[in-house]
Write an enzyme that holds these catalytic residues in place. Sequence first.
Site, PDB file in Angstrom:
ATOM      1  NE  ARG A   1      -6.251   0.681  -1.683  1.00 39.41           N
ATOM      2  CZ  ARG A   1      -5.619   1.337  -0.553  1.00 39.41           C
ATOM      3  NH1 ARG A   1      -4.326   0.913  -0.512  1.00 39.41           N
ATOM      4  NH2 ARG A   1      -6.158   2.275   0.265  1.00 39.41           N
TER       5      ARG A   1
ATOM      6  CD  GLN B   1      -3.145   2.828   6.873  1.00 38.50           C
ATOM      7  OE1 GLN B   1      -3.651   3.290   7.695  1.00 38.50           O
ATOM      8  NE2 GLN B   1      -3.761   2.860   5.468  1.00 38.50           N
TER       9      GLN B   1
ATOM     10  NE  ARG C   1       0.128   1.577   3.503  1.00 32.10           N
ATOM     11  CZ  ARG C   1       1.148   2.445   3.513  1.00 32.10           C
ATOM     12  NH1 ARG C   1       2.526   2.089   3.826  1.00 32.10           N
ATOM     13  NH2 ARG C   1       0.778   3.595   3.666  1.00 32.10           N
ATOM     14  N   GLY C   2       0.047   2.388  -0.049  1.00 34.71           N
ATOM     15  CA  GLY C   2       1.019   3.576  -0.302  1.00 34.71           C
ATOM     16  C   GLY C   2       1.313   3.835  -1.690  1.00 34.71           C
ATOM     17  CB  ALA C   3       0.346   6.732  -3.674  1.00 32.34           C
TER      18      ALA C   3
ATOM     19  CG  ASN D   1      -2.185  11.614   2.715  1.00 30.11           C
ATOM     20  OD1 ASN D   1      -1.801  10.777   1.963  1.00 30.11           O
ATOM     21  ND2 ASN D   1      -1.769  11.994   3.855  1.00 30.11           N
ATOM     22  CE  LYS D   2      -5.009   5.651   4.320  1.00 27.91           C
ATOM     23  NZ  LYS D   2      -5.803   4.768   3.803  1.00 27.91           N
TER      24      LYS D   2
ATOM     25  CG  ASP E   1      -3.030   7.963  -1.434  1.00 28.72           C
ATOM     26  OD1 ASP E   1      -2.946   8.661  -0.385  1.00 28.72           O
ATOM     27  OD2 ASP E   1      -2.885   6.827  -1.880  1.00 28.72           O
TER      28      ASP E   1
HETATM   29  O1  MRU Z   1      -4.551   3.383   2.137  1.00 24.67           O
HETATM   30  P1  MRU Z   1      -3.134   3.428   1.981  1.00 24.67           P
HETATM   31  O2  MRU Z   1      -2.145   2.990   3.008  1.00 24.67           O
HETATM   32  O3  MRU Z   1      -2.425   2.823   0.707  1.00 24.67           O
HETATM   33  O4  MRU Z   1      -2.885   5.030   1.962  1.00 24.67           O
HETATM   34  C1  MRU Z   1      -1.556   5.543   2.064  1.00 24.67           C
HETATM   35  C2  MRU Z   1      -1.374   7.063   2.195  1.00 24.67           C
HETATM   36  O5  MRU Z   1      -2.465   7.687   2.330  1.00 24.67           O
HETATM   37  C3  MRU Z   1      -0.266   7.649   2.081  1.00 24.67           C
HETATM   38  O6  MRU Z   1      -0.247   8.933   2.856  1.00 24.67           O
HETATM   39  C4  MRU Z   1      -0.150   8.217   0.499  1.00 24.67           C
HETATM   40  O7  MRU Z   1      -0.371   7.041  -0.171  1.00 24.67           O
HETATM   41  C5  MRU Z   1       1.283   8.626   0.437  1.00 24.67           C
HETATM   42  S1  MRU Z   1       2.652   7.523   0.451  1.00 24.67           S
HETATM   43  C6  MRU Z   1       4.033   8.017  -0.013  1.00 24.67           C
END
Ligand code: MRU
Length: 346
Positions: free
Chosen positions: A88, A195, A45-47, A246-247, A236
């Site tokens: 996603r 996270q 996970r993470g963009a 973002n999250k 994201d």
């Molecule tokens: O749902 P996730 O864990 O994929 O969400 C991740 C985030 O929101 C991060 O802050 C974002 O992807 C930036 S990661 C460098």
Amino acid sequence: MIKTLEWTEAGVRFIDQTKLPTEEVYVTCKNSEEIADAIRTMIVRGAPAIGVAAAMGVALGALQSKATTLSEFERDIDRICKVIADTRPTAVNLFWGIRRMRDKFDQLRPLPIDKIKSELVAEAQRVLAEDIAINQAMGRNGAALLPSTGAVLTHCNAGALATAGYGTALGVIRAAVESGKKLSVFADETRPFLQGARLTAWELMKDGIPTTLIADNTAGAMMRLGKIDAVIVGADRIAANGDVANKIGTYTVAVLAKEHAIPFYVAAPISTIDLNTLDGSRIPIEQRATTEVTHLAGRQIAPDDVHVENPAFDVTPSEYVTAIITERGVAHAPYLESLPKLVNAN
Ligand code: MRU
């Protein structure tokens, strides 16, 4: 450096982020469908990390294609791209990774199928190596913005685990610490998927960066007590006007930061900037399972059948964003002017 994902002879290997921090185990995905599942279930996970995983998924699927003609091969590639795209919706890096591989395929058309396959695998490996270099450049560009001593608050995990390595927001913190700044980090736990508690705290502690874990609802009190000097988060998707998806919970932190006159920075690669999306209201927001909210570590914590909303992301309007840090430089408002300049620079 933590290896979030890597190409191996047996398939694409991921550190299983659903098991951290108590178990450090790895999962090897042997085909593109397994990679799509790993993205959907948040093993990865993470963009930026899902952008790299998407590129690897296309390469692995292409490598395993049994097509004997270019048109059959193209049909296979389009099917694989769709399976990965349907995982996603919010992180634009996923679609960026797929597009990069699809464009590479188009360039390779004149070559024999076997050669196209090996070139696609090489391209996916380049995507991974470039992501680490991009994060290091972002770190160099952003480090100067952070104070020489003090505490930085971050939300979710925008670290090595959210990328191929080094991280975006945590990359900037790492670069600042490497340059001699004396920083500590407040990590929001980041309900409901945690996270911050599970991943950010784990990777910062591994690096020896002083870290304090707080419940999400503690951030405002810490700011009011003067304990936080800057906020830095990842993204994201960043719309053309600088609105940042973002999250979930990021918007709350941004509003609190503005109220307390604390700078709010976003660190993200150019591949996260989506100039085709004019503003944040047009960013698709992923809705995740209600059990993420009603259950904690497998234990039910809410009444049966309670109504739940569980958007995985929120949008922070650009007026709350002090600056956007990228590998090509730092953008300030007005973002409608500064972001295209960075995206089109090269
Ligand atoms: O749902 P996730 O864990 O994929 O969400 C991740 C985030 O929101 C991060 O802050 C974002 O992807 C930036 S990661 C460098």
